[in-house]
Design a protein around this motif. Structure first.
Motif, PDB file in Angstrom:
ATOM      1  N   HIS A  48       0.851  -1.183   0.000  1.00 56.74           N
ATOM      2  CA  HIS A  48       0.000   0.000   0.000  1.00 56.74           C
ATOM      3  C   HIS A  48       0.885   1.232   0.000  1.00 56.74           C
ATOM      4  O   HIS A  48       1.724   1.395   0.876  1.00 56.74           O
ATOM      5  CB  HIS A  48      -0.905   0.013   1.240  1.00 56.74           C
ATOM      6  CG  HIS A  48      -1.710  -1.228   1.375  1.00 56.74           C
ATOM      7  ND1 HIS A  48      -2.876  -1.445   0.688  1.00 56.74           N
ATOM      8  CD2 HIS A  48      -1.493  -2.355   2.104  1.00 56.74           C
ATOM      9  CE1 HIS A  48      -3.355  -2.627   0.983  1.00 56.74           C
ATOM     10  NE2 HIS A  48      -2.530  -3.208   1.846  1.00 56.74           N
ATOM     11  N   GLU A  59      -2.706   6.009  -2.400  1.00 59.29           N
ATOM     12  CA  GLU A  59      -3.970   5.433  -2.852  1.00 59.29           C
ATOM     13  C   GLU A  59      -3.756   4.179  -3.682  1.00 59.29           C
ATOM     14  O   GLU A  59      -4.704   3.479  -4.028  1.00 59.29           O
ATOM     15  CB  GLU A  59      -4.763   6.473  -3.648  1.00 59.29           C
ATOM     16  CG  GLU A  59      -5.224   7.633  -2.790  1.00 59.29           C
ATOM     17  CD  GLU A  59      -6.092   8.601  -3.564  1.00 59.29           C
ATOM     18  OE1 GLU A  59      -6.504   8.269  -4.688  1.00 59.29           O
ATOM     19  OE2 GLU A  59      -6.359   9.686  -3.034  1.00 59.29           O
ATOM     20  N   SER A  87      -2.591   0.333  -4.298  1.00 58.30           N
ATOM     21  CA  SER A  87      -2.402  -0.884  -3.516  1.00 58.30           C
ATOM     22  C   SER A  87      -2.368  -2.083  -4.457  1.00 58.30           C
ATOM     23  O   SER A  87      -2.964  -2.071  -5.526  1.00 58.30           O
ATOM     24  CB  SER A  87      -3.495  -1.061  -2.466  1.00 58.30           C
ATOM     25  OG  SER A  87      -4.746  -1.227  -3.086  1.00 58.30           O
ATOM     26  N   LYS A 106      -5.284  -0.837   9.899  1.00 53.78           N
ATOM     27  CA  LYS A 106      -6.292   0.141   9.499  1.00 53.78           C
ATOM     28  C   LYS A 106      -5.703   1.540   9.664  1.00 53.78           C
ATOM     29  O   LYS A 106      -4.690   1.711  10.337  1.00 53.78           O
ATOM     30  CB  LYS A 106      -7.551  -0.037  10.343  1.00 53.78           C
ATOM     31  CG  LYS A 106      -8.195  -1.400  10.125  1.00 53.78           C
ATOM     32  CD  LYS A 106      -9.521  -1.646  10.779  1.00 53.78           C
ATOM     33  CE  LYS A 106      -9.892  -0.912  12.001  1.00 53.78           C
ATOM     34  NZ  LYS A 106     -11.140  -1.349  12.616  1.00 53.78           N
ATOM     35  N   PRO A 107      -6.320   2.562   9.045  1.00 51.01           N
ATOM     36  CA  PRO A 107      -5.783   3.934   9.144  1.00 51.01           C
ATOM     37  C   PRO A 107      -5.614   4.437  10.575  1.00 51.01           C
ATOM     38  O   PRO A 107      -4.736   5.241  10.846  1.00 51.01           O
ATOM     39  CB  PRO A 107      -6.810   4.775   8.384  1.00 51.01           C
ATOM     40  CG  PRO A 107      -7.444   3.825   7.430  1.00 51.01           C
ATOM     41  CD  PRO A 107      -7.464   2.490   8.131  1.00 51.01           C
ATOM     42  N   ASP A 108      -6.434   3.943  11.496  1.00 50.96           N
ATOM     43  CA  ASP A 108      -6.324   4.396  12.888  1.00 50.96           C
ATOM     44  C   ASP A 108      -5.220   3.667  13.661  1.00 50.96           C
ATOM     45  O   ASP A 108      -5.034   3.888  14.844  1.00 50.96           O
ATOM     46  CB  ASP A 108      -7.662   4.247  13.609  1.00 50.96           C
ATOM     47  CG  ASP A 108      -8.145   2.808  13.724  1.00 50.96           C
ATOM     48  OD1 ASP A 108      -7.411   1.885  13.292  1.00 50.96           O
ATOM     49  OD2 ASP A 108      -9.259   2.600  14.235  1.00 50.96           O
TER      50      ASP A 108
END
Length: 91
Positions: free
Chosen positions: A4, A7, A9, A77-79
């Motif tokens: 990744h 944007e 991937s 995940k993004p978090d």
């Protein structure tokens, strides 16, 4: 294995392989140049000394990228939390 970058991937899988059998397994990731003017690279994921392989071609921008995260058995995940994370032993 997934790559990744922003944007973009790419995903490649070793299908129908279980590693939750209580035995030790060997996992290796190699990234090598394919040569040529475009400087494309190939990433090869090897499981159990090459018994199972997954590979993907990645573009030359990989050389300029910095590795931020390595996830084994899960997706970051993004978090920052891990989805479908790995539970077990790693040596």
């Amino acid at each position: 294995m997934g790559l990744h970058r922003g944007e973009d991937s790419t995903l490649s899988r070793v299908e129908e392989v279980l590693v939750n059998d209580g035995d030790w397994h060997h996992l290796q990731l190699d990234i090598s140049s394919l040569g040529g003017a475009a400087s494309n690279h190939k990433a090869v994921l090897s499981l159990d000394q090459g018994l199972y392989l997954a590979s993907m071609e990645v573009d030359g921008k990989l050389r300029e990228s910095k590795l931020k995260t390595v996830s084994v058995g899960g997706l970051a995940k993004p978090d920052g939390k891990i989805q479908h994370g790995f539970r077990g032993c790693i040596q």
